[in-house]
Design a protein around this motif. Structure first.
Motif, PDB file in Angstrom:
ATOM      1  N   GLU A  41      -0.832   7.941   1.046  1.00 22.79           N
ATOM      2  CA  GLU A  41      -0.013   8.101  -0.333  1.00 22.79           C
ATOM      3  C   GLU A  41       0.663   9.243  -0.155  1.00 22.79           C
ATOM      4  O   GLU A  41       1.794   9.295  -0.793  1.00 22.79           O
ATOM      5  CB  GLU A  41      -1.127   8.343  -1.291  1.00 22.79           C
TER       6      GLU A  41
ATOM      7  N   SER B  37       3.266   7.931  -2.551  1.00 22.47           N
ATOM      8  CA  SER B  37       3.934   8.712  -3.776  1.00 22.47           C
ATOM      9  C   SER B  37       5.263   9.018  -3.654  1.00 22.47           C
ATOM     10  O   SER B  37       5.984   9.275  -4.526  1.00 22.47           O
ATOM     11  CB  SER B  37       2.932  10.011  -3.689  1.00 22.47           C
TER      12      SER B  37
ATOM     13  N   ARG C 242      -2.860  -1.232  -4.900  1.00 25.54           N
ATOM     14  CA  ARG C 242      -2.916  -1.741  -6.259  1.00 25.54           C
ATOM     15  C   ARG C 242      -2.416  -0.402  -7.178  1.00 25.54           C
ATOM     16  O   ARG C 242      -1.848  -0.875  -8.300  1.00 25.54           O
ATOM     17  CB  ARG C 242      -4.246  -2.208  -6.660  1.00 25.54           C
ATOM     18  N   ARG C 243      -2.563   0.554  -6.782  1.00 27.88           N
ATOM     19  CA  ARG C 243      -2.191   1.705  -7.471  1.00 27.88           C
ATOM     20  C   ARG C 243      -0.619   1.835  -7.638  1.00 27.88           C
ATOM     21  O   ARG C 243      -0.103   2.684  -8.482  1.00 27.88           O
ATOM     22  CB  ARG C 243      -2.994   2.915  -7.021  1.00 27.88           C
ATOM     23  N   TYR C 244       0.098   1.434  -6.627  1.00 24.16           N
ATOM     24  CA  TYR C 244       1.531   1.307  -6.486  1.00 24.16           C
ATOM     25  C   TYR C 244       2.176   0.050  -6.953  1.00 24.16           C
ATOM     26  O   TYR C 244       3.236  -0.311  -6.221  1.00 24.16           O
ATOM     27  CB  TYR C 244       2.010   1.860  -5.296  1.00 24.16           C
ATOM     28  N   ARG C 245       1.461  -1.172  -7.490  1.00 24.89           N
ATOM     29  CA  ARG C 245       1.752  -2.235  -7.895  1.00 24.89           C
ATOM     30  C   ARG C 245       3.578  -2.389  -8.282  1.00 24.89           C
ATOM     31  O   ARG C 245       4.253  -3.288  -7.682  1.00 24.89           O
ATOM     32  CB  ARG C 245       1.004  -2.897  -8.627  1.00 24.89           C
TER      33      ARG C 245
ATOM     34  N   ARG D 116      -6.813  -1.788  -2.119  1.00 27.11           N
ATOM     35  CA  ARG D 116      -7.165  -0.961  -3.280  1.00 27.11           C
ATOM     36  C   ARG D 116      -5.934   0.181  -3.377  1.00 27.11           C
ATOM     37  O   ARG D 116      -5.659   0.291  -4.641  1.00 27.11           O
ATOM     38  CB  ARG D 116      -8.628  -0.088  -3.075  1.00 27.11           C
ATOM     39  N   VAL D 117      -5.708   0.877  -2.501  1.00 32.93           N
ATOM     40  CA  VAL D 117      -4.605   1.869  -2.576  1.00 32.93           C
ATOM     41  C   VAL D 117      -3.363   1.230  -2.885  1.00 32.93           C
ATOM     42  O   VAL D 117      -2.661   1.630  -3.987  1.00 32.93           O
ATOM     43  CB  VAL D 117      -4.618   2.578  -1.171  1.00 32.93           C
TER      44      VAL D 117
ATOM     45  N   ARG E 209       7.286   6.425  -4.839  1.00 34.59           N
ATOM     46  CA  ARG E 209       7.396   6.240  -6.240  1.00 34.59           C
ATOM     47  C   ARG E 209       8.393   7.189  -6.873  1.00 34.59           C
ATOM     48  O   ARG E 209       9.015   6.865  -7.667  1.00 34.59           O
ATOM     49  CB  ARG E 209       5.849   6.389  -6.799  1.00 34.59           C
TER      50      ARG E 209
END
Length: 285
Positions: free
Chosen positions: A93, A98, A141-144, A138-139, A101
């Motif tokens: 991340e 990150s 999914r936080r950046y879908r 799982r990780v 993003r």
């Protein structure tokens, strides 16, 4: 061209800031980037995380693909080539997701402004594939909102396409997902199987294990033909082809191998030498 690259969003090539600006490196890495030269779809940054500025050095050279090795350690995904190099601060991340993003948000939804490209993030699993992939899923999914997605066999392209390589045990939990935010990096033995390109759009292989020729003298005819057959087989199934362990010392041998890869239609050229590969691709043919 495979199933999902035809559906990718418009993206852009980041240009350098004007000379004389003194903003910190972290700030420079997240500003809006103006349109520049076309990004290099075929350029793959092998062991990208070992560069002084992981991700951003590759983006500054216009690379269309970057590679990160991950280790599952105490529930966190750490990035390193060897176990002895693990650093709790260097997570997937922190180094990749990150920053991507922030860059995509600053650029209005794109990695490279004004050019059609989905940045490939090749994630090489170094620990046990099943639990590591489950943690990775799982990780992701936080950046879908950043990612290409496959739902019930249908692919929708995003600014970033995650492709999982490494431990083959990751395959089972990937195939079990009805909605996936990552794709599978196959091997030559996967060609001709039932796995669709929507699951395994990339096929990777070791150059040194498949070919004796290392760029010195003419490429033997039978090896050139074998290379072209592999490209044809991959492309007929709408998959891309990549080789690792190609010669990577600057000089005529490396350029000879890269030239043969380009001529045969190989989709990604692998290198740790970012400026060297950029120069080659921008001046080749």
């Amino acid at each position: 061209m495979n199933l999902y690259t035809r559906r990718t969003a418009v993206v852009s090539l980041g240009a350098a800031l004007a000379a004389g600006l003194t903003a910190p490196a972290a700030a420079r890495d997240t500003v809006v980037h103006t349109t520049g030269p076309a990004p290099l779809r075929r350029a793959h940054a092998h062991n990208d995380y070992e560069h002084p500025r992981p991700l951003f050095d590759a983006l500054d050279h216009g690379f269309g693909s970057v590679e990160a090795d991950i280790w599952l350690v105490d529930g966190r995904l750490l990035v390193a080539h060897e176990e002895g190099d693990l650093d709790p601060a260097r997570t997937l991340e922190a180094l990749y997701l990150s920053p991507l993003r922030r860059r995509i948000q600053a650029n209005g939804g794109t990695v490279y402004r004004g050019h059609r490209l989905s940045l490939q993030l090749l994630i090489d699993i170094k620990t046990a594939g099943d639990p590591t992939y489950r943690a990775l899923s799982r990780v992701l999914r936080r950046y879908r909102e950043l990612l290409s997605v496959c739902s019930a066999g249908r692919v929708r392209g995003g600014p970033v396409t995650a492709v999982v390589s490494g431990d083959r045990a990751a395959r089972a939990p990937m195939e079990a997902e009805r909605v996936r935010l990552a794709f599978y990096d196959g091997r030559p033995e996967d060609l001709g199987t039932a796995a669709p390109a929507s699951f395994a759009p990339l096929v990777s292989a070791s150059w040194s294990e498949m070919f004796d020729w290392q760029g010195v003298g003419p490429m033997p005819t039978e090896q050139r033909e074998r290379l072209r057959q592999l490209v044809t087989a991959a492309h007929s199934e709408r998959r891309r082809l990549r080789f690792w362990a190609t010669p990577d010392l600057a000089g005529p041998a490396r350029e000879a191998v890269w030239t043969q890869l380009l001529d045969a239609g190989v989709d990604h050229l692998n290198s740790d030498d970012l400026p060297g590969l950029e120069t080659f691709l921008r001046t080749a043919h």
